[in-house]
Design a protein around this motif. Sequence first.
Motif, mmCIF file in Angstrom:
data_model
loop_
_atom_site.group_PDB
_atom_site.id
_atom_site.type_symbol
_atom_site.label_atom_id
_atom_site.label_comp_id
_atom_site.label_asym_id
_atom_site.label_seq_id
_atom_site.Cartn_x
_atom_site.Cartn_y
_atom_site.Cartn_z
ATOM 1 N N GLY A 177 0.908 -1.321 -0.097
ATOM 2 C CA GLY A 177 0.087 -0.034 0.162
ATOM 3 C C GLY A 177 0.732 1.210 0.015
ATOM 4 O O GLY A 177 0.190 2.330 0.188
ATOM 5 N N ARG A 178 2.170 1.060 -0.272
ATOM 6 C CA ARG A 178 2.877 2.303 -0.402
ATOM 7 C C ARG A 178 3.017 2.986 -1.661
ATOM 8 O O ARG A 178 3.095 2.241 -2.725
ATOM 9 C CB ARG A 178 4.560 2.025 -0.022
ATOM 10 N N ARG A 179 3.152 4.275 -1.786
ATOM 11 C CA ARG A 179 2.794 5.274 -3.200
ATOM 12 C C ARG A 179 4.403 5.611 -3.681
ATOM 13 O O ARG A 179 4.774 6.444 -2.935
ATOM 14 C CB ARG A 179 1.884 6.104 -3.167
ATOM 15 N N TYR A 180 4.771 5.058 -4.772
ATOM 16 C CA TYR A 180 6.151 5.337 -5.524
ATOM 17 C C TYR A 180 5.717 6.286 -6.732
ATOM 18 O O TYR A 180 5.049 5.912 -7.500
ATOM 19 C CB TYR A 180 6.852 4.236 -5.578
ATOM 20 N N LEU A 181 6.545 7.318 -6.879
ATOM 21 C CA LEU A 181 6.568 7.966 -8.366
ATOM 22 C C LEU A 181 7.454 7.022 -9.046
ATOM 23 O O LEU A 181 8.758 7.069 -8.778
ATOM 24 C CB LEU A 181 6.934 9.362 -8.407
ATOM 25 N N VAL A 182 7.218 6.653 -10.426
ATOM 26 C CA VAL A 182 7.879 6.050 -11.291
ATOM 27 C C VAL A 182 8.178 6.848 -12.543
ATOM 28 O O VAL A 182 7.550 7.506 -13.139
ATOM 29 C CB VAL A 182 7.398 4.834 -11.741
ATOM 30 N N ILE A 183 9.763 7.393 -12.415
ATOM 31 C CA ILE A 183 9.839 8.323 -13.504
ATOM 32 C C ILE A 183 11.319 8.202 -14.017
ATOM 33 O O ILE A 183 12.267 7.619 -13.025
ATOM 34 C CB ILE A 183 9.688 9.866 -12.961
ATOM 35 N N HIS A 184 11.632 8.445 -15.041
ATOM 36 C CA HIS A 184 12.957 8.345 -15.544
ATOM 37 C C HIS A 184 14.116 9.110 -14.674
ATOM 38 O O HIS A 184 14.908 8.654 -14.225
ATOM 39 C CB HIS A 184 13.208 8.890 -17.254
ATOM 40 N N GLY A 185 13.865 10.480 -14.642
ATOM 41 C CA GLY A 185 14.656 11.194 -13.697
ATOM 42 C C GLY A 185 15.459 12.300 -14.225
ATOM 43 O O GLY A 185 16.185 13.145 -13.596
ATOM 44 N N ASP A 186 15.459 12.503 -15.639
ATOM 45 C CA ASP A 186 16.098 13.619 -16.227
ATOM 46 C C ASP A 186 15.672 14.848 -15.728
ATOM 47 O O ASP A 186 16.405 15.967 -15.906
ATOM 48 C CB ASP A 186 16.308 13.336 -17.801
ATOM 49 N N GLN A 187 14.252 14.932 -15.378
ATOM 50 C CA GLN A 187 13.508 16.208 -15.051
ATOM 51 C C GLN A 187 14.333 16.686 -13.787
ATOM 52 O O GLN A 187 14.084 17.848 -13.620
ATOM 53 C CB GLN A 187 12.151 15.778 -14.854
ATOM 54 N N PHE A 188 15.155 15.917 -13.065
ATOM 55 C CA PHE A 188 15.726 16.260 -11.679
ATOM 56 C C PHE A 188 17.074 16.539 -11.998
ATOM 57 O O PHE A 188 17.811 17.101 -11.060
ATOM 58 C CB PHE A 188 15.430 15.303 -10.700
#
Length: 268
Positions: free
Chosen positions: A117-128
């Motif tokens: 029930g844990r919520r994770y953002l999945v994203i490549h990461g170049d945005q950061f």
Amino acid sequence: MKSGNGYVRHLRSLFLSDIHLGTRGCQAELLLDFLNHHDAQRIYLVGDIIDGWRLRKKRFWPASHQEVMNQILERGRRGVELTYIPGNHDEFLRKHTRTRFGCIRFADSIEHLTAEGRRYLVIHGDQFDVVMQNAKWLAFLGDRFYAIALALNTWLNIIRHRLGLNYWSLGSFAKQHVKQFVNFIGQFEDTIFAEIDKRELDGIICGHIHHAADREVNGIHYLNTGDWVESCTAIGENLDGSLEVIRWQGAEQIFARTAKDTETNVAA
């Protein structure tokens, strides 16, 4: 379940990024070995799966690279959920975001809910990545230097192999010991922690910097998938919802894990 010469590890979710198909540095054969020994209900392709930057300059697409795509697509046709989150090297696919193409769903980013029930953002990461966002030309230059470093690394390890020495990664050494790399990774992670805290999520699963990680800071769980150029790593969600970095060097790992689990059960 068995696969060829060993047992298959069953996962709830599998996160892969930075495979860089279309480059000579891609460890496609080792990834195929990994896929043959891992099964998952859903697979997230977290960017830089295909290296469009390099393919624009020179066509390189051996059979092993096509086989990686074939294996992943075949799983999608069998009912495995496939989500493709493009990165900066395969940004040409970002025009397909929020659409479905065959058995693959495309998205800029997605929220993953674990079995716990844990919520994770999945994203490549170049945005950061400050360099990518403010000086893309410098990122292209850095990519060129990285390709040269990989070529040097290949020849270095040919010599080490002939001397009976183990594989050594020039890139991994630089990321751990060169101040500029250490500072870049630290800044990248600090930006991520601030963003996840703002979104009130439990954590993030990303890639981009080719540096696998699994750590928690102030209640925020940060996981980085690493890459399939040097480290050969992925993030796996076990059936109970726990997440971990999987470092793959060959099928003997899964045999060792099976033996360990057997010993634990016998002891119990």
